[in-house]
Design a protein around this motif. Structure first.
Motif, PDB file in Angstrom:
ATOM      1  N   ARG A 169      11.345  -4.127  10.920  1.00 57.60           N
ATOM      2  CA  ARG A 169      10.969  -5.372  11.420  1.00 57.60           C
ATOM      3  C   ARG A 169      12.727  -6.357  11.565  1.00 57.60           C
ATOM      4  NH1 ARG A 169      10.466  -9.058   7.602  1.00 57.60           N
ATOM      5  NH2 ARG A 169       8.851  -7.685   6.293  1.00 57.60           N
ATOM      6  N   ASN A 193       5.047   5.280  -0.970  1.00 59.83           N
ATOM      7  CA  ASN A 193       4.384   4.289  -0.793  1.00 59.83           C
ATOM      8  C   ASN A 193       5.374   3.019  -0.643  1.00 59.83           C
ATOM      9  OD1 ASN A 193       2.654   1.671  -2.171  1.00 59.83           O
ATOM     10  ND2 ASN A 193       1.508   2.444  -0.533  1.00 59.83           N
ATOM     11  N   TYR A 194       5.848   3.409  -1.793  1.00 56.44           N
ATOM     12  CA  TYR A 194       7.511   1.977  -1.648  1.00 56.44           C
ATOM     13  C   TYR A 194       8.471   2.051  -0.615  1.00 56.44           C
ATOM     14  CZ  TYR A 194      12.413   1.019  -3.531  1.00 56.44           C
ATOM     15  OH  TYR A 194      13.079   0.623  -3.308  1.00 56.44           O
ATOM     16  N   GLU A 220       7.624   3.893   2.801  1.00 54.85           N
ATOM     17  CA  GLU A 220       7.180   3.723   3.440  1.00 54.85           C
ATOM     18  C   GLU A 220       7.357   1.866   3.956  1.00 54.85           C
ATOM     19  OE1 GLU A 220       3.360   3.724   6.519  1.00 54.85           O
ATOM     20  OE2 GLU A 220       3.456   5.354   3.957  1.00 54.85           O
ATOM     21  N   ARG A 221       6.599   0.990   2.986  1.00 55.71           N
ATOM     22  CA  ARG A 221       7.034  -0.153   2.774  1.00 55.71           C
ATOM     23  C   ARG A 221       8.246  -0.348   2.864  1.00 55.71           C
ATOM     24  NH1 ARG A 221       3.169  -2.404  -1.993  1.00 55.71           N
ATOM     25  NH2 ARG A 221       3.488  -4.412  -1.009  1.00 55.71           N
ATOM     26  N   CYS A 222       8.872  -0.133   2.671  1.00 59.03           N
ATOM     27  CA  CYS A 222      10.606  -0.377   3.026  1.00 59.03           C
ATOM     28  C   CYS A 222      11.408  -0.729   4.190  1.00 59.03           C
ATOM     29  CB  CYS A 222      11.836  -0.035   1.424  1.00 59.03           C
ATOM     30  SG  CYS A 222      12.990   0.124   1.658  1.00 59.03           S
ATOM     31  N   PHE A 269       2.738  -4.152  -5.967  1.00 57.03           N
ATOM     32  CA  PHE A 269       1.930  -3.445  -6.499  1.00 57.03           C
ATOM     33  C   PHE A 269       1.033  -3.814  -8.022  1.00 57.03           C
ATOM     34  CE2 PHE A 269       5.723  -1.796  -4.387  1.00 57.03           C
ATOM     35  CZ  PHE A 269       5.333  -0.586  -3.665  1.00 57.03           C
ATOM     36  N   MET A 291       7.108  -7.631  -2.633  1.00 54.72           N
ATOM     37  CA  MET A 291       6.260  -6.677  -2.682  1.00 54.72           C
ATOM     38  C   MET A 291       5.128  -6.243  -3.729  1.00 54.72           C
ATOM     39  SD  MET A 291       8.182  -2.813  -2.028  1.00 54.72           S
ATOM     40  CE  MET A 291       8.854  -2.693  -0.136  1.00 54.72           C
ATOM     41  N   TYR A 309      11.259  -8.041  -4.218  1.00 54.22           N
ATOM     42  CA  TYR A 309      12.062  -6.995  -3.413  1.00 54.22           C
ATOM     43  C   TYR A 309      13.623  -7.337  -3.161  1.00 54.22           C
ATOM     44  CZ  TYR A 309      13.964  -3.280   0.640  1.00 54.22           C
ATOM     45  OH  TYR A 309      13.914  -3.173   1.097  1.00 54.22           O
ATOM     46  N   ASP A 338       9.716  -0.196   6.377  1.00 53.67           N
ATOM     47  CA  ASP A 338       8.991  -0.594   7.499  1.00 53.67           C
ATOM     48  C   ASP A 338       9.075  -2.526   7.243  1.00 53.67           C
ATOM     49  OD1 ASP A 338       6.796   0.733   8.506  1.00 53.67           O
ATOM     50  OD2 ASP A 338       5.428  -0.185   6.972  1.00 53.67           O
ATOM     51  N   ILE A 339      10.027  -2.562   6.483  1.00 49.03           N
ATOM     52  CA  ILE A 339      10.893  -3.382   6.196  1.00 49.03           C
ATOM     53  C   ILE A 339      12.096  -3.586   7.101  1.00 49.03           C
ATOM     54  CG2 ILE A 339      12.892  -5.708   4.692  1.00 49.03           C
ATOM     55  CD1 ILE A 339      10.092  -5.161   2.565  1.00 49.03           C
ATOM     56  N   SER A 395       7.451  -8.584  -8.786  1.00 49.61           N
ATOM     57  CA  SER A 395       7.960  -8.093  -7.313  1.00 49.61           C
ATOM     58  C   SER A 395       8.679  -9.003  -6.028  1.00 49.61           C
ATOM     59  CB  SER A 395       6.387  -8.987  -7.011  1.00 49.61           C
ATOM     60  OG  SER A 395       5.187  -8.550  -7.605  1.00 49.61           O
TER      61      SER A 395
END
Length: 485
Positions: free
Chosen positions: A184, A173-174, A176-178, A158, A156, A132, A180-181, A130
């Motif tokens: 931020r 999905n990965y 999109e989460r990437c 999964f 991260m 990242y 967001d990080i 997990s």
């Protein structure tokens, strides 16, 4: 001959494309060759494993499987690489011997960003741990430069993803989460590089509040958890511990804290001055507490900030610095140290060092000049009043007129009247100023009316008037007479 060469090239090209769309290797570690391939017509990946009797296993259909997508070998598995014009990704697979299935164990992606490479970089996630890791850049539109963010390392998570359950929704999905990080961390970096005006004021007020509670007569030490500092200040102090007289992991000496806060207040006020939202009205948001004085010129361009130095002596010394609209204060002062005798950069070197009580812009025949007035208490009965005239010439302030009087009486001395544009000096000589002098200190000689043979010990009433002639202040009246009684 030409046709033969063309045919060979076509065969080689087709073989290359085929080899990129199909891999033959032992994937399940039983010594028998297995096969994995891309079916572009159905937008799926197919696999035949010897351990499954070469039954065709396939992924779910991909929404976007580029015609140039390819398969490459990994040490213990294989990669699917799906690249587009300015971005792409890679999926890594390995055989899970426990569950007898091919499992997705890692993903990576890259972006070139827009034309200025904003949002460019790469990232990867290890689905077994997990972990990242992201290395990204953003374009700072204020500084007009590409900024590399510090390496991002986070977790991260999964669920386990096997070959048959795979489609590109897993990647999106990965991604999109990437993203967001990235946003931020980028926003945090931008907020530090370009904090909001209210944030800067709040930080300055925090320092000013802490500074206002300190006394130069206090010899105690202050525990870090009892001081109103910003989050990273303690780490900064400990990192430069050798620069202080008394600092431990838990506390700091009173004098050290005074000097440290002086620097933080000055730097923070310079950031406020440089901010695009800075204006005169916003200065009212600062909690000066009597320690900070801000004086602005009548045209709103030249500023003086001065801070009680908290030396504890009868000499009320102040830390004073100048700023001018259009000149970046943060860059100008960042190389100077409060502990250094050089408290002003070269551009402001002609200014008095203890602050000012007024700054007035006047129009002259050579442009704008500034009259500055000031007062300093040197001891309980020592009072200095002064007037300066300066102008900006090729990014350097130059001094045109400089006059001061040092007296025992606090309510006499030199003053400037902006209505009449005159300077008046009225005082009685004493042991600090024993003569009647109406001279601009920049001139080599006293005014011609000055008595070269003044006798010490004889008190005299002195009166000087300087009028502005369009360029400088000229002495128009000088009288002195022995004080009666």
């Amino acid at each position: 001959m030409k046709n033969i060469l063309t045919g060979l090239l076509l065969i080689l090209f087709n073989t290359f494309v085929y080899s990129q769309a199909k891999i033959e290797k032992d994937l399940d570690f039983d010594g028998i060759i297995d096969t994995v391939s891309i079916d572009h017509l159905q937008s799926i990946i197919c696999c035949q494993l010897s351990s499954s009797g070469f039954k065709t296993l396939q992924t779910k259909p991909f929404d976007i499987l580029d015609e140039n997508a390819l398969l490459t070998e990994a040490r213990n598995g294989f990669y699917l690489k799906n690249n587009w014009m300015r971005s792409g990704y890679s999926l890594q697979f390995r055989y899970d011997n426990k569950f007898k299935k091919i499992r997705l164990i890692g993903m990576s992606r890259y972006e070139f960003g827009n034309a200025s490479n904003d949002g460019s970089g790469e990232s990867s996630v290890n689905l077994l741990t997990s972990g990242y890791v992201g290395n990204w850049n953003y374009y700072d539109e204020v500084k007009n430069q590409l900024v590399k963010l510090p390496a991002i390392k986070e977790k991260m998570h999964f669920d386990k993803i096997y070959f048959e359950n795979l489609d590109d929704s897993i990647y999106f999905n990965y991604a999109e989460r990437c993203a967001d990080i990235y946003h931020r961390v980028r926003d945090l970096s931008l907020s530090k590089a370009h904090p909001t005006f209210n944030m800067l004021v709040a930080e300055a007020n925090s320092y000013l509040d802490s500074y206002g509670q300190l006394s130069p007569f206090d010899d105690s030490h202050h525990a870090f958890n009892q001081i109103k500092l910003l989050p990273n200040d303690r780490d900064e102090i400990l990192k430069h511990q050798e620069d202080f007289e008394f600092v431990t992991n838990d506390s700091i000496g009173n004098y050290d804290l005074i000097v440290y806060l002086q620097g933080k207040i000055k730097n923070k006020l310079n950031e406020i001055f440089d901010h695009k939202d800075f204006n005169e009205a916003n200065l009212a948001k600062l909690n000066s507490g009597g320690d900070l004085v801000v004086v602005k010129s009548s045209d709103g361009k030249l500023y003086n900030f001065s801070l009680d130095e908290k030396t504890g002596g009868t000499y009320r010394s102040r830390i004073s610095w100048m700023n001018f609209v259009g000149i970046n204060a943060t860059d100008l002062y960042k190389s100077l140290d409060f502990k250094s005798s050089e408290k002003l950069p070269a551009i402001f070197s002609v200014f008095e060092g203890d602050g000012f009580t007024g700054i007035y812009a006047i129009t002259t025949n050579v442009g704008i000049k500034y009259v500055l007035t000031g007062y300093v208490r040197g001891c309980s009965s020592c009072h200095l009043t002064f007037v300066q005239l300066v102008h900006l010439n090729s990014n350097q302030f130059e001094l045109d007129f400089d006059y001061s009087v040092y007296l025992r009486e606090w309510d006499t001395g030199v003053s400037y009247d902006p209505e009449t544009n005159t300077i008046v000096s009225d005082y009685v000589t004493d042991d600090l100023t024993t003569t009647c002098d109406c001279s601009n200190r920049l001139t080599k000689h006293k005014s011609k009316d000055s008595d070269e043979n003044d006798e010490e010990g004889i008190e005299k009433n002195c009166h000087c008037i300087f009028e502005f002639d369009g360029s400088n202040f000229i002495l128009v009246k000088h009288t002195e007479e022995e004080k009666e009684g």
